[in-house]
Design a protein around this motif. Structure first.
Motif, PDB file in Angstrom:
ATOM      1  N   ALA A  42     -66.045 -40.023  -1.637  1.00  0.00           N
ATOM      2  CA  ALA A  42     -67.043 -39.709  -2.725  1.00  0.00           C
ATOM      3  C   ALA A  42     -66.407 -40.263  -4.579  1.00  0.00           C
ATOM      4  O   ALA A  42     -67.294 -40.975  -5.390  1.00  0.00           O
ATOM      5  CB  ALA A  42     -67.083 -37.692  -3.254  1.00  0.00           C
ATOM      6  N   GLY A  43     -64.907 -40.590  -4.198  1.00  0.00           N
ATOM      7  CA  GLY A  43     -64.854 -41.423  -5.320  1.00  0.00           C
ATOM      8  C   GLY A  43     -64.800 -42.388  -4.896  1.00  0.00           C
ATOM      9  O   GLY A  43     -65.019 -43.718  -6.064  1.00  0.00           O
ATOM     10  N   GLU A  44     -64.666 -43.271  -3.491  1.00  0.00           N
ATOM     11  CA  GLU A  44     -65.762 -44.920  -3.846  1.00  0.00           C
ATOM     12  C   GLU A  44     -66.956 -45.150  -4.582  1.00  0.00           C
ATOM     13  O   GLU A  44     -67.100 -46.368  -4.964  1.00  0.00           O
ATOM     14  CB  GLU A  44     -65.039 -44.509  -2.199  1.00  0.00           C
ATOM     15  N   ASN A  45     -67.461 -43.756  -3.720  1.00  0.00           N
ATOM     16  CA  ASN A  45     -68.840 -44.431  -4.339  1.00  0.00           C
ATOM     17  C   ASN A  45     -69.077 -43.958  -5.796  1.00  0.00           C
ATOM     18  O   ASN A  45     -69.508 -44.641  -6.264  1.00  0.00           O
ATOM     19  CB  ASN A  45     -70.069 -43.387  -3.585  1.00  0.00           C
ATOM     20  N   PHE A  46     -68.173 -43.218  -6.413  1.00  0.00           N
ATOM     21  CA  PHE A  46     -68.136 -43.102  -7.612  1.00  0.00           C
ATOM     22  C   PHE A  46     -67.623 -44.609  -8.475  1.00  0.00           C
ATOM     23  O   PHE A  46     -68.609 -44.474  -8.828  1.00  0.00           O
ATOM     24  CB  PHE A  46     -67.885 -41.679  -7.878  1.00  0.00           C
ATOM     25  N   GLN A  47     -66.533 -44.752  -8.137  1.00  0.00           N
ATOM     26  CA  GLN A  47     -65.860 -46.318  -8.272  1.00  0.00           C
ATOM     27  C   GLN A  47     -67.046 -47.745  -8.449  1.00  0.00           C
ATOM     28  O   GLN A  47     -67.076 -48.082  -9.431  1.00  0.00           O
ATOM     29  CB  GLN A  47     -64.534 -46.546  -8.039  1.00  0.00           C
ATOM     30  N   ARG A  48     -68.061 -47.157  -6.832  1.00  0.00           N
ATOM     31  CA  ARG A  48     -68.576 -48.798  -6.552  1.00  0.00           C
ATOM     32  C   ARG A  48     -69.828 -48.428  -7.442  1.00  0.00           C
ATOM     33  O   ARG A  48     -70.379 -49.499  -8.113  1.00  0.00           O
ATOM     34  CB  ARG A  48     -69.027 -48.585  -4.863  1.00  0.00           C
ATOM     35  N   GLN A  54     -71.281 -51.209 -14.955  1.00  0.00           N
ATOM     36  CA  GLN A  54     -71.036 -52.099 -15.910  1.00  0.00           C
ATOM     37  C   GLN A  54     -71.192 -53.515 -15.708  1.00  0.00           C
ATOM     38  O   GLN A  54     -71.696 -53.899 -16.952  1.00  0.00           O
ATOM     39  CB  GLN A  54     -69.570 -51.701 -15.719  1.00  0.00           C
ATOM     40  N   ASP A  55     -71.340 -53.891 -14.316  1.00  0.00           N
ATOM     41  CA  ASP A  55     -71.802 -55.291 -14.160  1.00  0.00           C
ATOM     42  C   ASP A  55     -73.141 -55.356 -14.482  1.00  0.00           C
ATOM     43  O   ASP A  55     -73.692 -56.518 -15.103  1.00  0.00           O
ATOM     44  CB  ASP A  55     -71.920 -55.121 -12.914  1.00  0.00           C
ATOM     45  N   THR A  56     -74.262 -54.201 -14.536  1.00  0.00           N
ATOM     46  CA  THR A  56     -76.075 -54.521 -14.488  1.00  0.00           C
ATOM     47  C   THR A  56     -75.885 -54.290 -16.227  1.00  0.00           C
ATOM     48  O   THR A  56     -76.991 -55.660 -16.914  1.00  0.00           O
ATOM     49  CB  THR A  56     -76.799 -54.371 -13.620  1.00  0.00           C
TER      50      THR A  56
END
Length: 94
Positions: A42-48, A54-56
């Motif tokens: 879940a943490g990895e999905n949140f960071q992704r 931020q990129d878009t």
């Protein structure tokens, strides 16, 4: 036709208790590992998702070493509040 016996009842209760304690023991061993894996995923999905957001929303393009162009086309404009009608104060007539 079979009749229920007292020994059959005791055997069923003993099997249920054995299953319960075996399940409880295995849960103490494996449940923390499974929960830890789920939290990490879940943490990895949140960071992704945060990185993608931020990129878009703020795409930075470098044209030269001194100039940075920031594209703000995806930034949401604040909504305008629309005036729907006038306030009417009513008085009670006796």
């Amino acid at each position: 036709m079979q009749e229920a016996s007292f020994l059959g009842l005791l055997k069923a209760i003993m099997w249920m208790m054995a299953f319960y304690y075996i399940f409880k023991f295995l849960a103490k061993i494996f449940l923390p590992v499974l929960v830890k894996k789920a939290v990490e995923k879940a943490g990895e999905n949140f960071q992704r998702q945060q990185q993608y957001s931020q990129d878009t929303s703020w795409q930075k393009t470098r044209t030269s070493q001194d100039e940075i162009i920031i594209d703000t086309a995806n930034v949401k404009n604040p909504r305008e509040t629309k005036k729907v009608g006038d306030y009417v104060d009513y008085e009670e007539i006796d």
